[in-house]
Scaffold this active site. Structure first.
Site, short mmCIF file in Angstrom:
data_model
loop_
_atom_site.label_atom_id
_atom_site.label_comp_id
_atom_site.label_asym_id
_atom_site.label_seq_id
_atom_site.Cartn_x
_atom_site.Cartn_y
_atom_site.Cartn_z
N TYR A 1 0.78 -13.90 -2.97
CA TYR A 1 0.45 -13.47 -1.60
C TYR A 1 0.67 -11.97 -1.47
O TYR A 1 -0.20 -11.23 -0.98
CB TYR A 1 1.32 -14.24 -0.60
CG TYR A 1 1.25 -13.69 0.81
CD1 TYR A 1 0.21 -14.05 1.66
CD2 TYR A 1 2.23 -12.82 1.29
CE1 TYR A 1 0.13 -13.55 2.96
CE2 TYR A 1 2.17 -12.31 2.58
CZ TYR A 1 1.12 -12.69 3.41
OH TYR A 1 1.06 -12.17 4.68
N LYS B 1 -1.69 -8.64 -0.70
CA LYS B 1 -1.41 -7.71 0.41
C LYS B 1 -1.43 -6.26 -0.10
O LYS B 1 -1.86 -5.35 0.62
CB LYS B 1 -0.07 -8.02 1.06
CG LYS B 1 -0.02 -9.33 1.83
CD LYS B 1 -0.95 -9.36 3.04
CE LYS B 1 -0.45 -8.53 4.19
NZ LYS B 1 -1.33 -8.65 5.39
#
Length: 345
Positions: free
Chosen positions: A144, A148
């Site tokens: 994740y 980002k």
């Protein structure tokens, strides 16, 4: 040729406006006199002065409908980090952000404010009063966060004074507050299952937690200060409560406020990290045969047992940022907003 109407500076779009942060942002923007378009995969509420547009983030034509005559776009759409869906993370955070940038340029949007994360510089070791000058993590804490990092790079590199398209990234850390679907509900669920008895390490590690209203305040300040001659262009800013707190003290205050016992027993950090590392290696080795998802990953242990707090000096200097709600008050507001999660409720 007809001249193009310049979008009103008070007309904005919030991508991901049905989510936790997005909805708080939309409500505050309306309070400040903005006309708001919300773009999201679902509509979660109704609010006067707000137009809702449902669609897929990767659908440029659907996005264009929400960006018509919009001056400022806030991009805070993101899957929940706990979902562990790598394909979804990449599709939304990377592919979706590329589409957002393309649609903004096509629609004549002037400013794009991204909700990033302070974790883009965190590698599982101590960060004390970290500045925005820290390099991106070579070994991000999870996939994740890896997406980002890619997302933030895309947005900041798209900043172009020549094209009249200005971008900035806001990096909050540990967002919490009323309607939060992650931190408090997961904490309570863990406590109800009897798994919140242990403190990892000696409990002295300091971490930033940031009240959602302060995160919203940082976003709006960024939008209103972002101009071609400002230092904000193409930059990232840490936004926190600016009150580093002992990680386990914060968790204990939330738990005790809702009637649950705080963790009391200490486990050595190196022991727990070693066990988590062993379980993670076993999961990797057995992956061809069986899918195992360990509750404790090495990086989750690192998040709970290391120092990671960040300096807001740049945001104070360039945005005039000061937290609106102090941490103690924010914790009280948050606990009061979850009567249904109280012990015995």
């Amino acid at each position: 040729m007809a001249t193009r109407t310049r979008p009103s500076s008070k007309r904005c779009a919030v991508i991901g406006g049905s989510g936790f942060l997005g909805r708080h942002l939309v409500e505050r923007l309306v309070d400040r006199g903005y006309t708001v378009n919300v773009f999201d995969i679902r509509q979660a509420y109704e609010l006067p002065g707000v137009s809702f547009h449902q669609g897929d983030l990767c659908d440029r034509q659907a996005l264009l409908g929400a960006l018509r005559e919009v001056s400022v776009v806030f991009h805070c759409a993101s899957p929940a980090p706990a979902s562990d869906d790598r394909a979804l993370f990449h599709r939304v955070n990377v592919d979706g952000t590329r589409t957002v940038i393309q649609a903004c340029l096509e629609a004549g949007v002037q400013k794009l404010i991204l909700t990033s994360s302070a974790s883009v510089v965190f590698e599982g070791t101590d960060i004390k009063n970290g500045s925005e000058d820290l390099p991106y993590a070579n070994k991000p804490i999870d996939y994740y966060t890896e997406t980002k990092i890619q997302q933030e790079k895309l947005v900041l590199e798209a900043c172009s004074k020549e094209k009249g398209f200005l971008t900035v990234a806001i990096r909050p850390h540990g967002i919490f507050g009323p309607r939060d679907p992650q931190l408090v509900p997961i904490l309570v669920d863990t406590a109800r299952r009897g798994k919140m008895k242990f403190i990892i390490g000696d409990g002295s590690n300091l971490v930033d937690f940031t009240y959602v209203e302060n995160v919203v305040h940082g976003h709006i300040l960024a939008a209103e200060h972002l101009k071609a001659d400002s230092p904000l262009c193409g930059q990232a800013y840490h936004i926190t409560n600016d009150e580093p707190v002992h990680f386990w003290d914060f968790m204990s205050q939330i738990l005790e406020g809702l009637g649950y016992s705080a963790p009391r027993y200490h486990l050595p950090y190196t022991l727990v990290y070693g066990i988590a590392l062993l379980l993670w290696l076993m999961a990797v080795l057995l992956r061809p045969l069986i899918q195992i998802k360990p509750t404790f990953t090495p990086m989750r242990v690192a998040l709970a047992g290391t120092h990671h707090y960040y300096s807001c000096a740049r945001a104070k200097k360039d945005l005039g940022y000061q937290p609106l709600v102090p941490l103690r008050e924010a914790i009280v507001h948050t606990v009061e907003s979850y009567p249904h999660l109280r012990k015995g409720a």
